[in-house]
Design a protein around this motif. Structure first.
Motif, PDB file in Angstrom:
ATOM      1  N   SER A 880      48.742  84.374  56.650  1.00  0.00           N
ATOM      2  CA  SER A 880      48.839  84.845  58.031  1.00  0.00           C
ATOM      3  C   SER A 880      50.171  85.541  58.228  1.00  0.00           C
ATOM      4  CB  SER A 880      48.684  83.675  59.002  1.00  0.00           C
ATOM      5  OG  SER A 880      49.752  82.785  58.852  1.00  0.00           O
ATOM      6  N   GLY A 881      50.167  86.535  59.113  1.00  0.00           N
ATOM      7  CA  GLY A 881      51.398  87.271  59.411  1.00  0.00           C
ATOM      8  C   GLY A 881      51.952  86.793  60.733  1.00  0.00           C
ATOM      9  N   THR A 882      53.253  86.560  60.803  1.00  0.00           N
ATOM     10  CA  THR A 882      53.822  85.970  62.009  1.00  0.00           C
ATOM     11  C   THR A 882      54.546  86.998  62.845  1.00  0.00           C
ATOM     12  OG1 THR A 882      56.017  85.516  61.155  1.00  0.00           O
ATOM     13  CG2 THR A 882      54.303  83.939  60.602  1.00  0.00           C
ATOM     14  N   SER A 883      54.970  86.559  64.030  1.00  0.00           N
ATOM     15  CA  SER A 883      55.660  87.463  64.934  1.00  0.00           C
ATOM     16  C   SER A 883      57.116  87.651  64.522  1.00  0.00           C
ATOM     17  CB  SER A 883      55.581  86.919  66.350  1.00  0.00           C
ATOM     18  OG  SER A 883      56.203  85.664  66.383  1.00  0.00           O
ATOM     19  N   THR A 884      57.539  86.928  63.489  1.00  0.00           N
ATOM     20  CA  THR A 884      58.933  87.121  63.059  1.00  0.00           C
ATOM     21  C   THR A 884      59.011  87.940  61.787  1.00  0.00           C
ATOM     22  OG1 THR A 884      58.730  84.990  61.981  1.00  0.00           O
ATOM     23  CG2 THR A 884      59.822  85.033  64.106  1.00  0.00           C
ATOM     24  N   GLY A 885      57.878  88.402  61.281  1.00  0.00           N
ATOM     25  CA  GLY A 885      57.908  89.245  60.094  1.00  0.00           C
ATOM     26  C   GLY A 885      57.658  88.502  58.808  1.00  0.00           C
ATOM     27  N   ASP A 886      57.320  87.202  58.890  1.00  0.00           N
ATOM     28  CA  ASP A 886      57.005  86.459  57.671  1.00  0.00           C
ATOM     29  C   ASP A 886      55.519  86.511  57.393  1.00  0.00           C
ATOM     30  OD1 ASP A 886      59.612  85.705  57.608  1.00  0.00           O
ATOM     31  OD2 ASP A 886      59.279  83.764  58.575  1.00  0.00           O
ATOM     32  N   VAL A 887      55.186  86.256  56.128  1.00  0.00           N
ATOM     33  CA  VAL A 887      53.793  85.990  55.781  1.00  0.00           C
ATOM     34  C   VAL A 887      53.730  84.530  55.365  1.00  0.00           C
ATOM     35  CG1 VAL A 887      51.977  86.444  54.122  1.00  0.00           C
ATOM     36  CG2 VAL A 887      53.222  88.335  55.140  1.00  0.00           C
ATOM     37  N   CYS A 888      52.838  83.766  56.018  1.00  0.00           N
ATOM     38  CA  CYS A 888      52.681  82.354  55.669  1.00  0.00           C
ATOM     39  C   CYS A 888      51.525  82.218  54.707  1.00  0.00           C
ATOM     40  CB  CYS A 888      52.359  81.528  56.902  1.00  0.00           C
ATOM     41  SG  CYS A 888      53.645  81.573  58.121  1.00  0.00           S
ATOM     42  N   ILE A 889      51.729  81.385  53.690  1.00  0.00           N
ATOM     43  CA  ILE A 889      50.668  81.161  52.706  1.00  0.00           C
ATOM     44  C   ILE A 889      50.186  79.720  52.885  1.00  0.00           C
ATOM     45  CG2 ILE A 889      50.113  81.177  50.265  1.00  0.00           C
ATOM     46  CD1 ILE A 889      52.443  83.158  49.936  1.00  0.00           C
ATOM     47  N   TRP A 890      48.857  79.578  53.088  1.00  0.00           N
ATOM     48  CA  TRP A 890      48.291  78.248  53.403  1.00  0.00           C
ATOM     49  C   TRP A 890      47.358  77.823  52.295  1.00  0.00           C
ATOM     50  CZ3 TRP A 890      49.633  76.225  58.253  1.00  0.00           C
ATOM     51  CH2 TRP A 890      50.229  77.138  59.158  1.00  0.00           C
ATOM     52  N   ARG A 891      47.402  76.532  51.972  1.00  0.00           N
ATOM     53  CA  ARG A 891      46.362  75.974  51.120  1.00  0.00           C
ATOM     54  C   ARG A 891      45.688  74.869  51.905  1.00  0.00           C
ATOM     55  NH1 ARG A 891      48.892  74.725  46.797  1.00  0.00           N
ATOM     56  NH2 ARG A 891      48.294  76.438  45.443  1.00  0.00           N
ATOM     57  N   ASP A 892      44.367  74.949  52.048  1.00  0.00           N
ATOM     58  CA  ASP A 892      43.641  74.048  52.937  1.00  0.00           C
ATOM     59  C   ASP A 892      44.276  74.165  54.325  1.00  0.00           C
ATOM     60  OD1 ASP A 892      41.654  72.411  53.619  1.00  0.00           O
ATOM     61  OD2 ASP A 892      42.708  70.575  53.143  1.00  0.00           O
ATOM     62  N   ILE A 893      44.894  73.089  54.863  1.00  0.00           N
ATOM     63  CA  ILE A 893      45.506  73.289  56.182  1.00  0.00           C
ATOM     64  C   ILE A 893      47.025  73.199  56.078  1.00  0.00           C
ATOM     65  CG2 ILE A 893      43.516  72.326  57.381  1.00  0.00           C
ATOM     66  CD1 ILE A 893      45.269  69.846  57.915  1.00  0.00           C
ATOM     67  N   PHE A 894      47.543  73.186  54.861  1.00  0.00           N
ATOM     68  CA  PHE A 894      48.983  72.967  54.696  1.00  0.00           C
ATOM     69  C   PHE A 894      49.701  74.262  54.395  1.00  0.00           C
ATOM     70  CE2 PHE A 894      46.812  69.075  53.454  1.00  0.00           C
ATOM     71  CZ  PHE A 894      47.384  68.207  54.379  1.00  0.00           C
ATOM     72  N   LEU A 895      50.844  74.443  55.017  1.00  0.00           N
ATOM     73  CA  LEU A 895      51.669  75.613  54.755  1.00  0.00           C
ATOM     74  C   LEU A 895      52.372  75.401  53.422  1.00  0.00           C
ATOM     75  CD1 LEU A 895      52.821  78.243  55.755  1.00  0.00           C
ATOM     76  CD2 LEU A 895      54.579  76.990  56.947  1.00  0.00           C
ATOM     77  N   VAL A 896      52.179  76.369  52.496  1.00  0.00           N
ATOM     78  CA  VAL A 896      52.770  76.194  51.170  1.00  0.00           C
ATOM     79  C   VAL A 896      54.104  76.919  51.074  1.00  0.00           C
ATOM     80  CG1 VAL A 896      52.317  76.382  48.726  1.00  0.00           C
ATOM     81  CG2 VAL A 896      50.432  76.167  50.308  1.00  0.00           C
ATOM     82  N   LYS A 897      54.126  78.186  51.541  1.00  0.00           N
ATOM     83  CA  LYS A 897      55.432  78.855  51.551  1.00  0.00           C
ATOM     84  C   LYS A 897      55.385  80.046  52.492  1.00  0.00           C
ATOM     85  CE  LYS A 897      55.573  82.228  47.919  1.00  0.00           C
ATOM     86  NZ  LYS A 897      55.829  82.689  46.593  1.00  0.00           N
ATOM     87  N   THR A 898      56.546  80.597  52.799  1.00  0.00           N
ATOM     88  CA  THR A 898      56.593  81.793  53.644  1.00  0.00           C
ATOM     89  C   THR A 898      57.379  82.865  52.897  1.00  0.00           C
ATOM     90  OG1 THR A 898      58.629  81.125  54.710  1.00  0.00           O
ATOM     91  CG2 THR A 898      56.589  80.449  55.763  1.00  0.00           C
ATOM     92  N   VAL A 899      56.987  84.128  53.122  1.00  0.00           N
ATOM     93  CA  VAL A 899      57.619  85.281  52.474  1.00  0.00           C
ATOM     94  C   VAL A 899      58.029  86.258  53.563  1.00  0.00           C
ATOM     95  CG1 VAL A 899      57.210  87.202  50.904  1.00  0.00           C
ATOM     96  CG2 VAL A 899      56.072  85.006  50.507  1.00  0.00           C
ATOM     97  N   LYS A 900      59.231  86.769  53.491  1.00  0.00           N
ATOM     98  CA  LYS A 900      59.670  87.750  54.493  1.00  0.00           C
ATOM     99  C   LYS A 900      59.026  89.093  54.145  1.00  0.00           C
ATOM    100  CE  LYS A 900      62.306  88.983  57.948  1.00  0.00           C
ATOM    101  NZ  LYS A 900      61.742  88.727  59.264  1.00  0.00           N
ATOM    102  N   ALA A 901      58.312  89.688  55.072  1.00  0.00           N
ATOM    103  CA  ALA A 901      57.579  90.909  54.739  1.00  0.00           C
ATOM    104  C   ALA A 901      58.040  92.110  55.553  1.00  0.00           C
ATOM    105  CB  ALA A 901      56.094  90.694  54.961  1.00  0.00           C
ATOM    106  N   HIS A 902      58.337  91.942  56.832  1.00  0.00           N
ATOM    107  CA  HIS A 902      58.685  93.077  57.689  1.00  0.00           C
ATOM    108  C   HIS A 902      59.817  92.675  58.612  1.00  0.00           C
ATOM    109  CE1 HIS A 902      55.259  95.747  56.797  1.00  0.00           C
ATOM    110  NE2 HIS A 902      54.594  94.626  56.593  1.00  0.00           N
TER     111      HIS A 902
END
Length: 1945
Positions: A880-902
């Motif tokens: 998912s892409g967030t309003s702060t410019g990160d991309v969140c990576i989810w496995r099942d319902i758990f957030l695994v990591k975030t990547v700065k994209a924009h």
């Protein structure tokens, strides 16, 4: 401030003590895994006795009150109470939800039951009708629903041995249901004489239609079918609450505390009396029993669960117990051991072991207990009582220490001091008493500072202070032990409190919501070590906060399970557990406390799932650690899509206004203009508030949306095609996986989603009915079969659809905050995700519901706003892409990591085969690898990269990117500024489409001689557009302010622009550079105009209500026009440049002279004659017609006149563009209307040569270019519709039959009223006068044993003396004479090759076999539709209708799967059914006037045509939606819309409709292509298409002539015909129904005949005939033969033969006949007429023997005396005349009866011809002497008369025929059989009833027979009592029943 976030520890429910036995039954079962399932409070419990472990199902939000076990015993269904209760089906192994059933019941769900194979579930509601509902639970779909009973239903069960049968029982009833189609039909069980009518509490079904049921008095009632056959008395001594069937037999449990086991034939096996066992007690009552093998489970009223092993039945094992009924308030924990103490209003105190999960001690007190406390040493237990006393017990053996009563009100709180010396006792009378423990509880002090009851107490650690809370929310402090109040804050500051259970105080401020002052928190307890606080409130929620929490509105975690208020909550002594107790559910919950460090492992084991989300709740504090919302998102969340007026509201609004306007529309109005326009190109793309709405189609075209238009853009040819099915803003768009279909969702009150084909641009399906205000996100599933959508209502509802069928599969509330995106899992069609503001949820489908789990962020991040989401390469992975410019990576319902994209929000993302592409606010497109490890490439959207082929200019570098799509070697990008760009992989960017940016667009001007136009908008740009085929933006200039208007100078060189701040400027039209600017006004400049010719002057109008006139050459202001009272909206110059016409916001039309601006008054007539250079005015006589009926709610904002001054185009607030003829004089002109803009059209302009119309949308910011198609130039194409707001009166022709049919109003039998205007008191309500016998004290019927009086004569002379008298047992419907042709059409058809004919009459569907003349029949009451099999008369399906009033047309589709019905309600609703399942697919208002026929095309399952009063509509079924097009007449000159009566079909989409004038119209698609004039001379009532050869039969109303006939056979094209004449001998034939079989035509006529016509020889054969017009009043049976006569309003008397089943003869009298009578010998017939005349005929020759008219109004009854001497004639003139027949045919009246109080109904002679009884219209019966006419008053004499016949409905002997429900409706007729012991009656409900005679007691027992519609007017026995004949009122039918004798015993 830590309180801002929820605590990071967690509670897990570990054990629940209790079982719900009160007010519930049958809620305890063994599962297949030998576990025990039951419920308590709001939790379903699965208990494993082997492991002593509980599992919990927590999907409910309120008390569970019903439970059912699936036949395979693994799944459980539970139902709850609540405002919107739902049913959950869940798995008892995994305790996960399988399906949710909702949106049907209200109040609660009282009973549930699965059927035999577990596919269907039945539920009963707690609403006032106790609705019974059958579900297909796997799909979450309701199959059928019906009102259950007026009183409570206690149990329901499927009959496990017969399919589709159910039984329900309850208060004083039992009902046997059958399910057919979508109809549940009940039959009430008949108690009869076998048992008392009483309340049935439980039931079980067995073989052979047997049902066993348990009754309130302890008997078991055994039913066979619907009849009670025997009772098993005294099975229990009190009510039987539960019955359970198993393989071995039945178990029952009752209020007497006994369990009884029975074998399969219900013979007793054994009794177990629980009250006598060791664990038993007096008053034990069994509520639930379950028998499996050798184990029996028993649940009791007081919340215990026993398990009994059959061979040790006196040792039941107690596996669960809880508190009994009564509030539970007291809770204390032991200071050193894991024990909890509870005390309740059931007067028991109980000690629970928290380790063993068991009750270890219990003691009963004298009083209800309200609070408890244990001293610090654990020795004393103090209990506060409700009566104001308190008791202290020793914990070890529960013996009493002291009992003290110092107070009168309840003790609500008590606590021991930390040093163990004092006990503080808080009372409801606002005081706290202090007692010394060591001094045997001597009173030491009293604290009296409070003004309200004491709620909480806490001691300080040194035992020197006490703090209290009271009911006012006040917090007070006292010094101990004296109880002096502490006033100074300073003194308290340093005090450390031993415990914290107070709800007010600084440390617990955060437990209260921010803005509320309510006190609904009942209890808190602080855990100092873990720094957490637990609270309990009135909503059943236990919450965990951080401690201390100082700021209001702190974050928390919440836990549900308790149903109503949680009264108390405490930590255990070692803080391992939290104990909470429920007030009303009297259950004790034990929660395990999981501190932070162990949380992670715990969560991965069992993520909590429930419908009400339990992890953490957003509370309303301002989150400091959540980033500020991005400005763009902020803007977007504030957008509102609510409308003042929705387009859906227009029809209702029009109707309302039409009522007001009725008078004004007499003038004949202009036709709509001949020109039409077609949408050609749209500049614009909706990017400012939508994302991911831009895609490539299969063939590489580009699909997107703007305003209300779906656009398909071909980039090679630079052309657009449009989907125009929407009528308001489209907000979202998704493309099918195959990229050929598109789904778009729009704004609306009930917004729709359209799925349409990009090739044909036709809608495939339309989904609506479940969203409100609008649909903001849609997505297709990977297989393309399903669609998910999200609405913009307050709870952002998520709906899952099967879009082809148009069915809603599941629905759930999404989130309080806005949801931006929904995505379906490409691998698992039942899963989806939604993302939005502070929201990421993972959903799975469960039946009709969706179960959502919040994404679990953990320590990785914060809950952020998600703008976009996609699934990855496995079903688990999501991004998912967030309003702060990160991309969140989810496995099942758990957030695994975030990547700065924009930088800034990520607005769009797209998944590729190997990687992802993202786009953000920073204007960069980034390509990523498949795990977001590396960014492979970025593209910046910059002007420099723009390729030369672009169709416009980029306004700024790096515009915010809103949509990305890949395909065809390109990346497609949509920006917030409304541009669509194509990025080549190598870097160059092509701009394809662009429009204005956000902000209203108002200014529009077309160039004086070039095909270009200029626009100016609030987005602060001025743009020049090319209207020629290159369709591009030529130039753009940024302005300092937004603009509202612009205008080209007459030479095209200069362009004037008015701005929003009151300034305006003139720019060079080519370079857009400034020439000059002025700023003279403060408000918006609203219109700006150059004078014609040389353009010498410039008029500038502003919202300050002035118009400034400038000299262009000298750039000076030369004049000001004053005098307007409101802002100026439009300005026009005249041709000479001397006069200005002005419109203002106050709807004034003003004139000013230029250049000085002097105001002129010009009469409206003159204003027309002036030549205007332009016309943009919306006021004045010339354009009066452009204002719609609803002008008060919507404005016409703009208009523009073509240069040839013939067509006026207008734009209005609802987004319609309309064309009118100019001048549009007279109100409500006719127009053509086009929908493409969504909200208000701000401006419209014709180009200089009128070849195009340009329109500008306000809020949709789109510029639309329409091509003008002149009259004569015509391709076939849909213009939206040509209509005007008021229908004109002219209508082709008039016909009495049609008018009559249109005006008939149908009554429903249940509501029918009396057919005779009777008055007075109904007989069963009249007071009886005592008879002579009674006056003398002798009771009738008990004469003295020896009586001097002669024996009482017979009541009735009987004619079969000698035969054994046998009462008549039953009537069987034998045949019906008549056919309904009066107001029905197309109701005669051939079946299987023309041997049988099917038609209907009254409410009987009849199958008439041509060969033998047999009739069989079926009855039904309206309005429901029955589909039945004509061969075996079985009902296949019953459709309970949505049509109020009745159903006037039905038609099957080509495959026979669908059925179309049309209602008689005011909207004439059209409904489509899938009739086998009884499912309604679609329904829509048809037309506001009567629809006569609607029929499917014979080759289609989706297309049908409806015809009616002035209307033809062509319908298409798309999914669940019905789309209609009106027939278009305009292609033919002088075609008028006529009333259409019939429809037939030809090949190639041809449709034929028959009209009222006799023409037949031929339609191609929906356009009229020719008219067959005068196909008949009168209305064409019936048409039939033969499928075999395509020939068409028409039937009409016509006078027979040589060449013409009422029936004609035509060829396929309706070019040639052959006419047939019907030899009926009528002056004109009127055919109502035609049908064609093999070589024969079947015709039904208005005269109620069915005739068969041979095609070869034109020979006619009458098959069925009947009376034409009702009511049929007269009925007489022949004295000796099976003939009978009938007389009716149609002026005929007909003679019928019952044996041969046909009409023998018919006499036409010329006047309506009311009554007939045979003479005793059968040689004469007397007929009474409506005009007061009566006639006597001789039967042999049918000659008139005599006639006479002594009265002016209707003769109601006529009778020969038994000796044939007298004739009595009773009339509505309140008289009976006597005639002596022996004096010959002169018929002179010899006498008459006087003082009859009302009109005469029936008359009967006595057997000796000496007396006559008369029943009258005021419910009184009189007896007169014959022939003197003297009134006989002596009751005793009357009682001795023997009557020859009895047809009276009045009199003591027939008191019992009046039913209870006859408020409005009457019994109309009665007849006693010749044997004198049976009586039949007919009434206004259309019922024929059979009674025994005499029946003097009220409401006598009877049998009922259906077969008539409302009103049975007359009824007679034939001679020998073999048949009963009844005559119908409205249905003019004669029905014959054969009478079956009761066998003699």
């Amino acid at each position: 401030m830590a309180a801002r976030s929820a605590p990071s520890c967690h509670l897990r429910l570990e054990w629940v003590y209790g079982y719900r036995g009160h007010q519930c039954r049958n809620n305890l079962y063994y599962t297949a895994a030998k576990e025990i399932v039951y419920f308590v409070a709001g939790v379903g419990v699965v208990y494993s006795p082997r492991e002593h472990r509980q599992k919990f199902y927590r999907g409910h939000s309120d008390d569970i009150i019903s439970l059912a076990l699936h036949p395979e015993r693994a799944l459980v269904a539970t139902g709850q109470v609540g405002k919107e209760p739902y049913i959950c089906v869940w798995d008892s192994y995994t305790v996960q939800t399988v399906s949710v059933l909702k949106d049907v019941h209200t109040h609660g769900i009282a009973c549930l039951a699965f059927d035999l194979d577990g596919q269907r579930l039945v539920s009963v509601g707690l609403d006032s009708k106790n609705a019974v509902c059958v579900w297909d639970w796997k799909r979450g779909k309701m199959l059928s629903m019906a009102p259950g009973h007026t009183d409570r239903i206690f149990d329901i069960s499927w009959d496990l041995y017969q399919p589709n049968k159910l039984v329900s029982c309850g208060v004083k009833h039992i009902k046997f249901w059958s399910l057919c189609g979508n109809a549940l039909t009940p039959k009430r069980g008949v108690f009869g004489k076998t048992g008392d009518l009483q309340t049935i509490l439980c039931l079980a079904c067995a073989r052979d239609e047997l049902t066993y049921s348990g009754a309130l008095n302890g008997d078991i009632y055994v039913w066979k079918g619907i009849n009670l056959i025997r009772t098993i008395q005294g099975a229990h001594t009190a009510g039987i609450f539960s019955m359970n069937a198993c393989e071995e037999g039945f178990a029952t449990g009752g209020r007497d505390g006994c369990i009884r086991l029975w074998d399969l034939t219900f013979k007793p096996i054994t009794v177990i009396d629980l009250r006598e066992t060791d664990q038993g007690y007096k008053g034990l009552s069994v509520r639930s029993v379950c028998w499996r093998g050798d184990h029996i489970l028993v649940g009791t009223q007081d919340g215990e669960i026993f398990e009994i092993v059959v061979h040790e039945r006196n040792k039941p094992f107690l596996i669960m117990q809880g508190h009994c009924e009564g509030e539970l308030w007291a809770l204390a924990v032991h200071p050193t051991k894991p024990l909890a103490v509870t005390g309740s209003d059931d007067r028991s105190v109980r000690i629970w072991s928290l380790v063993d999960h068991a009750l270890i001690a219990r003691c009963n007190m004298e009083e209800p207990i309200r609070c408890a406390a244990v001293n610090v040493d654990g020795i004393h237990l103090a209990l506060g009582m409700k009566d104001g006393s308190f008791t202290v017990l020793r914990v070890r053996d529960m013996t009493e220490v002291v009992h003290i009563k110092d107070r009168k009100e309840a003790i609500h709180e008590l606590k021991y001091s930390p040093d163990g010396t004092y006990l503080a006792v808080g009372c409801n009378d606002s005081s706290v008493d202090i007692y010394g423990v060591a001094q045997r509880y001597k009173k030491f002090g009293e604290c009296v500072g409070s003004l309200s009851f004491i709620t909480h107490l806490d001691w300080s650690s040194d035992s020197r202070y006490l703090q209290t809370n009271d009911g006012n929310g006040k917090r007070l402090f006292y010094r101990m032990p004296g109880g002096k109040e502490v006033a100074s804050k300073e003194e308290i500051k340093g005090v450390h409190w031993a415990s914290w259970t107070c709800v007010s105080g600084l440390e617990v401020n955060g437990i209260w919501p921010k803005y509320s002052d309510i006190n609904d928190i009942n209890s808190v307890d602080g855990n100092y070590i873990g720094q957490v606080l637990v609270t309990a409130d009135d909503y059943g929620i236990v919450k965990l906060f951080r401690y201390p929490c100082l700021r209001k509105g702190a974050k928390f975690k919440k836990y549900i399970g308790h149903s109503a208020h949680v009264t108390n909550v405490r930590w255990s002594h070692d803080y391992q557990w939290v104990i909470s107790i429920g007030g009303a559910d009297h259950s004790v919950f034990q929660w395990k406390f999981i501190p932070e460090r162990r949380l992670k492992d715990a969560l991965h084991m069992a993520p909590q799932e429930s419908l009400a989300d339990s992890n953490s709740d957003e509370s309303d504090s301002d989150l400091s650690d959540v980033p500020e919302l991005d400005s763009e998102i902020e803007q977007e969340t504030q957008l509102t899509y609510r409308r003042q007026v929705y387009k859906e509201d227009l029809p209702q609004l029009k109707e309302q206004y039409k009522e007001k306007q009725k008078s004004g529309t007499s003038k004949r109005r202009e036709r709509a203009p001949g020109n039409s326009i077609r949408l050609h190109f749209v500049h614009g793309y909706r990017g400012y508030d939508c994302r991911s709405n831009l895609f490539y189609t299969q063939i590489g075209e580009i699909v997107y949306h703007v305003a209300a238009v779906g656009v398909i853009y071909n980039r090679q040819q630079n052309t657009q095609r449009f989907y125009l099915g929407h009528d308001d803003d489209i907000l979202c768009l998704a493309v099918h996986p195959l990229k050929d279909y598109v789904a778009t969702g729009q704004v609306g009150r009930d917004p729709s989603i359209h799925i349409w084909d990009t090739e044909t641009i036709k809608p495939l399906s339309i989904l609506k009915g479940y969203h409100q205000y609008g649909v903001c996100a849609v997505d297709f599933s990977a297989d393309g079969k399903r669609l998910a959508s999200v609405g913009i209502d307050d709870s952002h509802t998520v709906v899952l659809w099967d879009w082809k069928k148009g069915e809603k599969l599941s629905i759930a509330r999404g989130s309080k905050d806005k949801i931006f995106v929904v995505k379906m899992n490409p691998y698992v069609p039942d899963k989806l995700i939604t993302a939005g503001i502070k929201h990421m949820k993972f959903w799975r489908r469960a039946g009709g519901g969706l179960i959502g789990r919040k994404g679990y962020v953990g320590t990785l991040g914060k809950s952020d706003t998600m703008m976009c989401a996609v699934y990855g390469w496995t079903e688990e992975m999501a991004f998912s892409g967030t309003s702060t410019g990160d991309v969140c990576i989810w496995r099942d319902i758990f957030l695994v990591k975030t990547v700065k994209a924009h930088d800034g929000p990520v607005f769009s993302m797209h998944a590729l085969e190997k990687g992802f592409v993202t786009g953000g606010k920073d204007g960069v497109v980034a390509l990523w690898d498949d795990s977001f490890e590396r960014c492979l490439k970025t593209y910046a959207i910059k002007r420099a990269a723009l390729a030369p082929g672009s169709k416009g200019l980029l306004l700024e570098d790096n515009p915010s990117i809103r949509a990305i799509s890949l395909g065809h070697g390109h990346i497609l990008v949509g920006t917030k500024n409304g541009e669509i760009l194509e990025v080549d992989k190598s870097g160059p960017i092509t701009l394809l489409v662009q429009g204005h940016m956000e902000g209203e667009a108002w200014g529009l001007a077309t160039h004086p001689y070039l095909p270009i136009c200029a626009t100016v908008s609030d987005d602060k740009t001025l743009r020049i557009w090319d209207l020629s085929p290159s369709h591009c933006m030529l130039a753009v200039r940024k302005l300092k302010k937004g603009g509202r208007c612009c205008c080209f100078s007459p030479d095209g060189k200069a362009l004037a622009v008015g701005l929003n701040d009151g300034s305006f400027l003139m720019a060079n039209a080519d370079t857009l550079e400034d020439l000059v600017s002025f700023h003279h006004r403060k408000e918006v400049i609203s219109d700006i105009r150059f004078s014609p010719g040389s353009g010498k002057y410039l008029a500038v109008a502003s919202h300050d209500s002035f118009i400034d006139i400038y000299n262009v050459m000298s750039s000076k202001r030369v004049g000001i026009c004053k005098g307007a009272t409101s802002y100026i909206t439009h300005v026009d110059w005249d041709i000479r440049g001397k006069l200005l016409q002005v419109n203002t916001g106050a709807k004034e039309q003003l004139f000013f002279e230029a250049p000085r601006g002097k105001k002129q008054t010009i009469p409206s007539g003159e204003a027309e004659k002036i030549g205007w250079a332009s016309w943009t005015s919306v006021l004045g006589l010339c354009c009066e017609g452009i204002w719609p009926v609803t002008g008060e709610v919507m404005d016409v904002t703009a208009s523009s006149l073509t240069s040839d001054k013939t067509v006026l185009a207008t734009g209005d607030d609802l987004g319609f563009v309309k064309l009118f003829r100019y001048p549009a004089k007279g109100k409500f002109g006719k127009f053509k209307r086009y929908v493409a803009h969504s909200t208000h059209v701000t401006n419209v302009r014709w180009t200089h040569d009128d070849s195009m119309l340009v329109t500008l949308g306000g809020a949709d910011m789109s510029l639309m270019v329409w091509t003008n198609e002149m009259e004569g130039y015509r391709e076939k194409r849909p213009c939206d519709s040509e209509e005007s707001d008021m229908d004109s009166e002219e209508d082709g022709g008039y016909d009495s039959d049609v008018t009559r049919e249109n005006e008939i109003s149908y009554t429903i039998r249940a509501l029918s009223t009396n057919i005779r205007p009777m008055f007075g008191i109904k007989p069963h309500l009249q007071q009886k006068e005592p008879s002579t016998d009674e006056r003398q004290g002798v009771v009738r019927g008990s004469r003295p044993p020896v009586s001097r009086a002669p024996p009482q004569p017979e009541k009735l002379q009987t004619n079969n003396v000698g035969k054994k008298k046998r009462p008549i047992e039953d009537l069987v419907l034998e045949l019906v004479f008549g056919y309904r042709g009066r107001d029905c059409r197309n109701n005669v058809h051939y079946l299987n090759d023309g041997d049988d004919i099917i038609y209907h009459t009254a409410s009987v569907g009849i199958l008439h076999n041509v060969a033998t003349g047999d009739s069989a029949d079926m009855s039904a009451t309206a309005p429901s539709i029955h589909i039945w099999d004509a061969v075996n008369k079985q009902t296949l399906s019953i459709l309970r209708c949505y049509h109020s009033k009745g159903v006037c047309s039905v038609s099957f589709s080509a495959t026979g799967k669908l059925l179309l019905s049309v209602g008689l309600d005011p909207e004439h609703t059209v409904t489509i059914w899938r009739w086998q399942e009884g499912a309604k697919i679609a329904s829509r208002a048809g037309h506001n006037q009567r629809i006569f026929v609607a029929e499917f095309r014979p080759d289609s399952d989706s297309q049908f045509v409806s015809v009616g009063v002035k209307h033809v509509k062509f319908w298409t079924l798309a999914g669940r939606a019905l789309l209609s097009k009106k027939g278009l007449l305009s292609t033919l000159e002088d075609a008028r819309m006529q009333t259409m009566l019939a429809v037939a079909f030809g090949a190639n989409n041809l449709t034929f409709t028959g009209t009222i004038s006799g023409d037949v119209c031929v339609w191609k698609d929906h356009i009229l292509c020719r008219i067959v004039a005068r196909a008949h001379n009168g209305p064409v009532f019936a048409m039939y298409t033969t499928l075999r050869d395509g020939l068409i039969v028409t039937g009409g109303k016509e006078r027979p002539s040589k060449e013409g006939g009422a029936v004609k056979l035509w060829d396929q094209e309706l070019r040639r015909c052959r006419a047939f004449r019907l030899e009926t001998g009528q002056a004109s034939d009127c055919v109502r129904s035609v049908c064609r079989g093999k070589g024969k035509i079947l015709v039904g006529t208005r005269n109620a005949e069915i005739i068969e016509v041979g095609e070869k020889n034109a020979a006619c054969n009458v098959l069925v005939s009947g009376h034409v017009d009702g009511p049929v009043w007269g009925l007489a049976t022949h004295p000796s033969r099976d003939f009978f006569l009938s007389a009716a309003e149609d002026g005929t008397v007909r003679l019928w033969d019952i044996a041969d089943r046909k009409m023998l003869n018919k006499v036409s009298l010329g006047h309506a006949a009311r009554t007939v009578c045979y003479s005793p010998e059968g040689d004469m017939v007397a007929i009474g007429m409506r005009n007061g005349e009566f006639i006597i005929l001789l039967v042999s020759s049918l000659k008139i023997w005599g006639k006479k008219r002594d009265r002016r109004c209707a003769i109601h009854d006529i009778r020969f005396s038994p000796d044939s001497r007298f004739l009595a004639v009773g009339s509505s003139e309140n008289s009976v005349d006597f005639y002596d027949l022996t004096l010959g045919p002169t018929l002179n009246r010899i006498s008459y009866c006087k003082d009859i109080p009302s009109f005469v109904i029936q008359m009967d002679f006595s057997a000796d011809s000496r007396h006559l009884q008369v029943s009258t219209g005021c419910y009184k019966r009189h007896v007169y002497e014959v022939p003197s006419g003297k009134h006989l008053m002596d009751q005793a004499a009357i009682d001795r008369i023997t009557w020859a016949t009895w047809t009276s409905i009045l009199g003591d002997e027939v008191m019992g025929i009046w039913s209870r429900h006859a408020e409005k409706a009457d019994v109309n007729c009665a007849c006693v059989s010749h044997s004198g012991i049976s009586l039949v009656t007919g009434d206004d409900f259309g019922m024929v009833k059979l009674f025994d005679f005499p029946c003097p007691e009220k409401f006598a027992k009877h049998k009922r027979f259906l077969g008539h519609s409302p009103h049975v007017t007359n009824i007679r026995f034939t001679s020998g009592d073999r048949h009963v004949i009844s005559a119908g009122g409205d249905d003019c039918r004669l029905v014959t029943f054969s009478a079956q004798d009761r066998p003699t015993y």
